[in-house]
Motif scaffolding. Structure first.
Motif, PDB file in Angstrom:
ATOM      1  N   GLU A  20     -42.627 -82.459   4.951  1.00  0.00           N
ATOM      2  CA  GLU A  20     -41.341 -82.819   4.339  1.00  0.00           C
ATOM      3  C   GLU A  20     -41.543 -83.387   2.937  1.00  0.00           C
ATOM      4  OE1 GLU A  20     -37.909 -86.255   4.897  1.00  0.00           O
ATOM      5  OE2 GLU A  20     -39.300 -85.833   6.542  1.00  0.00           O
ATOM      6  N   ARG A  21     -42.545 -84.246   2.770  1.00  0.00           N
ATOM      7  CA  ARG A  21     -42.796 -84.839   1.456  1.00  0.00           C
ATOM      8  C   ARG A  21     -43.207 -83.774   0.439  1.00  0.00           C
ATOM      9  NH1 ARG A  21     -46.127 -88.265   4.334  1.00  0.00           N
ATOM     10  NH2 ARG A  21     -47.878 -87.681   2.984  1.00  0.00           N
ATOM     11  N   PHE A  22     -44.061 -82.855   0.881  1.00  0.00           N
ATOM     12  CA  PHE A  22     -44.483 -81.787  -0.025  1.00  0.00           C
ATOM     13  C   PHE A  22     -43.295 -80.926  -0.443  1.00  0.00           C
ATOM     14  CE2 PHE A  22     -45.720 -77.393  -0.780  1.00  0.00           C
ATOM     15  CZ  PHE A  22     -46.608 -77.561  -1.831  1.00  0.00           C
ATOM     16  N   GLN A  23     -42.421 -80.632   0.493  1.00  0.00           N
ATOM     17  CA  GLN A  23     -41.294 -79.745   0.202  1.00  0.00           C
ATOM     18  C   GLN A  23     -40.286 -80.367  -0.751  1.00  0.00           C
ATOM     19  OE1 GLN A  23     -40.048 -78.839   4.230  1.00  0.00           O
ATOM     20  NE2 GLN A  23     -41.321 -76.988   4.314  1.00  0.00           N
ATOM     21  N   ARG A  24     -40.352 -81.679  -0.966  1.00  0.00           N
ATOM     22  CA  ARG A  24     -39.471 -82.336  -1.933  1.00  0.00           C
ATOM     23  C   ARG A  24     -39.942 -82.128  -3.371  1.00  0.00           C
ATOM     24  NH1 ARG A  24     -39.242 -87.321   1.484  1.00  0.00           N
ATOM     25  NH2 ARG A  24     -40.720 -88.221  -0.007  1.00  0.00           N
TER      26      ARG A  24
END
Length: 279
Positions: A20-24
């Motif tokens: 999720e953090r990477f996809q932000r």
């Protein structure tokens, strides 16, 4: 906090929010970060991480249950290449579901293990490798959790680990310093730079903090500034600054890590900097 709980927290907090953090991240930024890790795609790096979980967790469970298991000698490059090849044709949705299922199963298995077995150094070594150190090694989008964990459990034991070294001179030689306290001063002065960056960004989301223009000169100035300061004073200053950093990070909202200045400075200043000087 027990070592067992710390391990579980890595699985249930750090790794649970990793994708999720990477996809932000903006697409180009994310791609560049992954390529700096040596992978063409984020999912290839996930395949590498997943493969290590799948390969090492059975050994951890066998050790915990006092069972025999096959010992392996790894060709790391070959293993990593095989991991990427194994999952390259998987449907993206199925692959991410498998990654998540494996994460949840690992967390459940570790929770079920007797607390005492987490004192086994063979188990700790494997856990450190695939869950704790791996999170720092493959840091692509910093979390509040990883920042605090590094300050509390890595920098927090840094002095004690150095004092326990059998060949402290060899470590200092590799770090290109004359005394350990030069390294401590180097760390906490850079933390001061990080504090300035974070505080500036909190006041103005568009703020950017460039820091010293010549890092080599800046590092030399740090050593010169503290060369006549006693080891005891520097150690006390290091601990004071570490606690101040913890207080600062604890007070940050999770959304603060979406600010590039805050995220990039803390990643470099706290997490990556630790691994540069790890014992």
């Amino acid at each position: 906090m027990s070592y067992k709980q710390r391990t579980i927290n890595f699985l249930e907090i750090e790794w649970a929010t990793y994708i999720e953090r990477f996809q932000r991240l903006p697409e180009l930024d994310g791609t560049q970060r992954v390529r700096r890790q040596g992978y063409d795609r984020f999912r290839d790096m996930l395949a590498h991480i997943l493969a290590w979980w799948e390969d090492v967790m059975p050994a951890i469970l066998a050790l915990a249950e006092n069972r025999d298991f096959p010992r392996k000698k790894y060709d790391f490059d070959a293993f990593n290449a095989e991991a990427v090849a194994k999952y390259k044709d998987w449907d993206p949705v199925e692959f991410l579901a498998h990654f998540e299922k494996t994460r949840q199963q690992a967390a459940a298995d570790l929770k079920a293990m007797n607390d005492a077995v987490f004192e086994d150094r063979r188990i700790q070594g494997r856990i450190n490798g695939i869950f704790i150190h791996h999170a720092r090694e493959h840091l692509v989008a910093l979390s509040k959790f990883l920042t605090l964990d590094t300050l509390e459990h890595e920098w927090g034991t840094y002095i004690a680990k150095f004092d326990a070294l059998e060949d402290a001179g060899e470590f200092l030689k590799k770090q290109s310093v004359d005394r350990f306290e030069d390294l401590l001063a180097h760390a906490f002065v850079w933390w001061d730079e990080g504090v300035a960056a974070v505080q500036g960004a909190l006041k103005d989301p568009a703020f950017t903090y460039k820091g010293p223009a010549d890092t080599d000169a800046f590092n030399a100035e740090i050593v010169a500034k503290y060369k006549d300061t006693s080891a005891e004073e520097i150690r006390a200053l290091f601990e004071q600054k570490r606690l101040q950093m913890i207080e600062l990070v604890r007070g940050l909202p999770e959304s603060a890590f979406e600010n590039p200045t805050i995220e990039e400075w803390l990643a470099a200043d706290v997490v990556e900097h630790y691994d540069e000087h790890a014992l």
